[in-house]
Enzyme design. Structure first.
Site, mmCIF file in Angstrom:
data_model
loop_
_atom_site.group_PDB
_atom_site.id
_atom_site.type_symbol
_atom_site.label_atom_id
_atom_site.label_comp_id
_atom_site.label_asym_id
_atom_site.label_seq_id
_atom_site.Cartn_x
_atom_site.Cartn_y
_atom_site.Cartn_z
ATOM 1 N N ASP A 42 -10.185 -22.048 13.586
ATOM 2 C CA ASP A 42 -11.648 -21.985 13.504
ATOM 3 C C ASP A 42 -12.080 -21.056 14.639
ATOM 4 O O ASP A 42 -11.798 -21.347 15.808
ATOM 5 C CB ASP A 42 -12.280 -23.362 13.734
ATOM 6 C CG ASP A 42 -11.996 -24.331 12.603
ATOM 7 O OD1 ASP A 42 -11.514 -23.904 11.540
ATOM 8 O OD2 ASP A 42 -12.281 -25.527 12.788
ATOM 9 N N HIS B 110 -4.855 -27.710 10.234
ATOM 10 C CA HIS B 110 -4.946 -27.556 11.701
ATOM 11 C C HIS B 110 -3.797 -28.296 12.388
ATOM 12 O O HIS B 110 -3.277 -27.837 13.405
ATOM 13 C CB HIS B 110 -6.283 -28.110 12.215
ATOM 14 C CG HIS B 110 -7.438 -27.190 12.003
ATOM 15 N ND1 HIS B 110 -7.654 -26.074 12.779
ATOM 16 C CD2 HIS B 110 -8.463 -27.225 11.118
ATOM 17 C CE1 HIS B 110 -8.758 -25.457 12.393
ATOM 18 N NE2 HIS B 110 -9.272 -26.130 11.368
ATOM 19 N N GLU C 117 -16.164 -22.249 4.409
ATOM 20 C CA GLU C 117 -16.391 -22.119 5.853
ATOM 21 C C GLU C 117 -16.038 -20.704 6.316
ATOM 22 O O GLU C 117 -14.861 -20.325 6.280
ATOM 23 C CB GLU C 117 -15.510 -23.124 6.626
ATOM 24 C CG GLU C 117 -15.738 -24.570 6.246
ATOM 25 C CD GLU C 117 -14.753 -25.527 6.924
ATOM 26 O OE1 GLU C 117 -13.839 -25.075 7.634
ATOM 27 O OE2 GLU C 117 -14.925 -26.736 6.725
ATOM 28 N N HIS D 252 -13.261 -20.595 9.205
ATOM 29 C CA HIS D 252 -11.931 -21.183 9.037
ATOM 30 C C HIS D 252 -11.010 -20.227 8.279
ATOM 31 O O HIS D 252 -11.344 -19.720 7.212
ATOM 32 C CB HIS D 252 -12.055 -22.504 8.269
ATOM 33 C CG HIS D 252 -10.727 -23.164 8.004
ATOM 34 N ND1 HIS D 252 -10.316 -24.300 8.649
ATOM 35 C CD2 HIS D 252 -9.708 -22.830 7.162
ATOM 36 C CE1 HIS D 252 -9.113 -24.641 8.214
ATOM 37 N NE2 HIS D 252 -8.723 -23.755 7.306
HETATM 38 C C1 LIG Z 1 -13.722 -30.856 11.055
HETATM 39 C C2 LIG Z 1 -13.673 -29.481 10.434
HETATM 40 N N1 LIG Z 1 -13.843 -28.456 11.415
HETATM 41 C C3 LIG Z 1 -12.341 -29.313 9.761
HETATM 42 O O1 LIG Z 1 -11.426 -28.748 10.316
HETATM 43 N N2 LIG Z 1 -12.250 -29.783 8.527
HETATM 44 C C4 LIG Z 1 -11.042 -29.648 7.753
HETATM 45 C C5 LIG Z 1 -11.281 -30.190 6.354
HETATM 46 C C6 LIG Z 1 -9.856 -30.388 8.365
HETATM 47 O O2 LIG Z 1 -10.040 -31.459 8.962
HETATM 48 O O3 LIG Z 1 -8.745 -29.888 8.182
HETATM 49 ZN ZN LIG Z 2 -10.894 -25.366 10.372
#
Ligand SMILES: C[C@@H](N)C(=O)N[C@H](C)C(=O)O
Ligand SMILES: [Zn+2]
EC number: 3.4.13.22
Length: 175
Positions: free
Chosen positions: A96, A89, A154, A157
């Site tokens: 997401d 991210h 997920e 994602h």
């Molecule tokens: C916090 C969750 N939505 C997320 O994005 N987790 C992944 C592992 C990240 O932090 O990149």
């Molecule tokens: Zn994500």
């Protein structure tokens, strides 16, 4: 993203307490990407529009300092990437999101809420209602068509499969 197409919906959960940590993490919720990722998401949204559907973003580019805040609240690499290694991210290379009805904003049933950390959220899980499986299939096909890759754990994602992008610390303004 919403200045590029105002029909893309934003529900940036970490700017609210409606998230799995029940805490406000971001100073405000906005959605930014590097041009190549933004272009790909716009193409997905455009394709969905022809079916009366659209994208709703839960989280987009996540600045390094905000990744650190998430990690400070929950330093567990099963759920949050260690900011020392960096999250996709924070490279602007992960999204997401979900699919909604374009006119009402009603979410398609994907089987779990966002950030539900359990097997029902896995993209490999098959013992789910037919409608959920069909919605996930539609979602994954729409995203894959424009260069996004699923992950196992997920359904919400996706990683952008293009060039490796650098980590960024830039934080968007809130005014
Ligand atoms: C916090 C969750 N939505 C997320 O994005 N987790 C992944 C592992 C990240 O932090 O990149
Ligand atoms: Zn994500």
């Amino acid at each position: 993203m919403v200045t590029l197409d105002s029909t893309i919906r934003l529900d940036i959960r970490y700017a609210t307490d409606n998230n799995f940590m029940k805490q406000v993490i971001y100073d405000c919720g906005r959605c930014f990407y590097r041009p190549q990722v933004a272009r790909a998401l716009l193409k997905v949204h455009h394709d969905l529009k022809t079916k009366g559907l659209g994208l709703k973003m839960y989280d987009c580019y996540r600045p390094g300092p905000y990744q650190q805040r998430l990690w400070d609240v929950l330093p567990d690499p099963r759920y949050v990437a260690n900011p020392k290694r960096g999250s996709l991210h924070s490279r602007g290379a992960a999204a997401d999101l979900t699919i909604v009805q374009l006119d009402t904003g009603e979410e398609l049933d994907m089987g779990t809420t966002y950030d539900f950390f359990g097997e029902e959220a896995y993209t490999t899980t098959t013992n789910l209602p037919e409608e959920v499986l069909a919605n996930r299939k539609l979602f994954q096909a729409a995203m894959r068509k424009h260069g996004f890759l699923t992950i196992r754990t997920e359904w919400w994602h996706f990683n952008f499969g293009g060039a490796r992008l650098p980590l960024s610390e830039w934080v968007w303004p809130c005014s």
